[in-house]
Design an enzyme around this catalytic site. Structure first.
Site, PDB file in Angstrom:
ATOM      1  CB  CYS A 209      72.538 -38.718  16.166  1.00 37.07           C
ATOM      2  SG  CYS A 209      74.288 -38.246  16.106  1.00 37.07           S
ATOM      3  CG  HIS A 260      72.645 -34.274  17.169  1.00 36.51           C
ATOM      4  ND1 HIS A 260      72.558 -35.545  17.695  1.00 36.51           N
ATOM      5  CD2 HIS A 260      71.358 -33.868  16.963  1.00 36.51           C
ATOM      6  CE1 HIS A 260      71.283 -35.896  17.812  1.00 36.51           C
ATOM      7  NE2 HIS A 260      70.540 -34.901  17.365  1.00 36.51           N
ATOM      8  CG  HIS A 273      66.966 -35.870  17.119  1.00 36.75           C
ATOM      9  ND1 HIS A 273      67.783 -34.986  17.785  1.00 36.75           N
ATOM     10  CD2 HIS A 273      65.754 -35.789  17.753  1.00 36.75           C
ATOM     11  CE1 HIS A 273      67.118 -34.387  18.764  1.00 36.75           C
ATOM     12  NE2 HIS A 273      65.885 -34.850  18.755  1.00 36.75           N
TER      13      HIS A 273
END
Length: 304
Positions: A209, A260, A273
């Site tokens: 990510c 994240h 993402h």
């Protein structure tokens, strides 16, 4: 080590390892003198990919500068200044094979950045040297009006990149992410839709990510931190009602750090993402678990 004080990555892609002991038998193709990221990623199943956590820290691309801080025979501990990290003031720290480094090329006024997912690097005769990844940056070694761009490689070698696979630009005085339009970063990141998630991935062979964020900004001439929590620290907070395309959405579970990051899209209820191991890079609506762990503000990079 090679003679000289400045070093750079001399192979298309290398892994930065937690320690030499972190390497498994299945990783042999990435620690050979001529690493093969295509072969390596192709042989990794879901279990082997999940086991990369606490083994591989990040990846480095051909020409990326490094500072050697410890020499241990076939391995060296380095810091990577193009990948800022709280782990070390000089850049991301970890271990690489010493055969993957060579003396850094001399500074140049212009650089070529690979804009294709993959590009062939050839020698003076047109013979292939290797395949290089998106966002590889190499100094331009001279003027050439033809279809190929001459570049200087670590160790003093020279190569050529097809002009259609790269962009030539003046070396930025400051690789400041605040000078990059976030919407342009989204456009760059969208090209990787469908690419498999790879823990610590930082190349067109696989991305995680924060690697997706980092590599798109690098392609656009900026240096941003490598990991999601460091990226958040480098941003200023943006209220949800002022989110723009390209702002960063960060996620953290109660009592824990940020785990994240992804790009906000035109509709801030959607995200671009790299979700997790076993999935691919995707633009999608925010799912329930993402909604409950998303921070109350987004992030936008600050002027440094």
């Amino acid at each position: 080590m090679p003679d000289g004080g400045q070093f750079a990555v001399a192979v298309p892609v290398t892994n930065l390892w937690q320690s030499p002991d972190a390497v498994r038998e299945i990783d042999a193709s990435m620690v050979s003198d001529r690493p093969d990221p295509a072969e390596w990623t192709a042989c990794l199943g879901i279990t082997e990919r999940r086991q990369l956590q606490n083994r591989v820290l990040t990846q480095l691309l051909l020409g990326e500068p490094v500072e050697v801080v410890e020499d241990a025979g076939e391995w060296v501990r380095i810091v990577a200044p193009w990948q800022p990290s709280e782990r070390h003031p000089g850049g991301y720290p970890g271990w690489v094979r010493r055969s993957h480094l060579n003396t850094a090329p001399p500074p140049a006024a212009r650089e070529a950045v690979v804009t294709a997912a993959m590009a062939a690097l050839t020698d003076d005769t047109g013979a292939p040297i290797c395949i290089v990844s998106y966002a590889t940056i190499l100094p331009v070694s001279g003027e050439h009006p033809g279809t190929n761009v001459p570049v200087t490689l670590p160790g003093g070698r020279h190569g050529w990149l097809d002009r259609s696979a790269c962009a030539v630009r003046d070396v930025p005085e400051a690789r400041d992410p605040a000078l990059v339009d976030g919407a342009n970063a989204v456009t760059e990141a969208e090209r990787f839709g469908g690419l498999a998630y790879l823990w610590a991935g930082m190349s067109a062979y696989g991305l995680d990510c924060s690697g997706l964020v980092h590599i798109t900004y690098r392609r656009l001439g900026a240096v941003v931190p490598r990991d999601a929590h460091d990226q958040a620290d480098a941003c200023r907070a943006v209220p949800r009602d002022r989110i723009r395309p390209g702002d960063l959405l960060f996620f953290a579970r109660p009592g824990k750090g940020i785990y994240h990051v992804g790009f906000a899209l035109n509709d801030p209820e959607h995200i671009l993402h790299a979700p997790q191991t076993g999935m691919t890079i995707v633009a999608e609506p925010l799912k329930a678990d993402r909604r409950t762990t998303m921070l109350s503000t987004a992030g936008r990079f600050l002027l440094r």
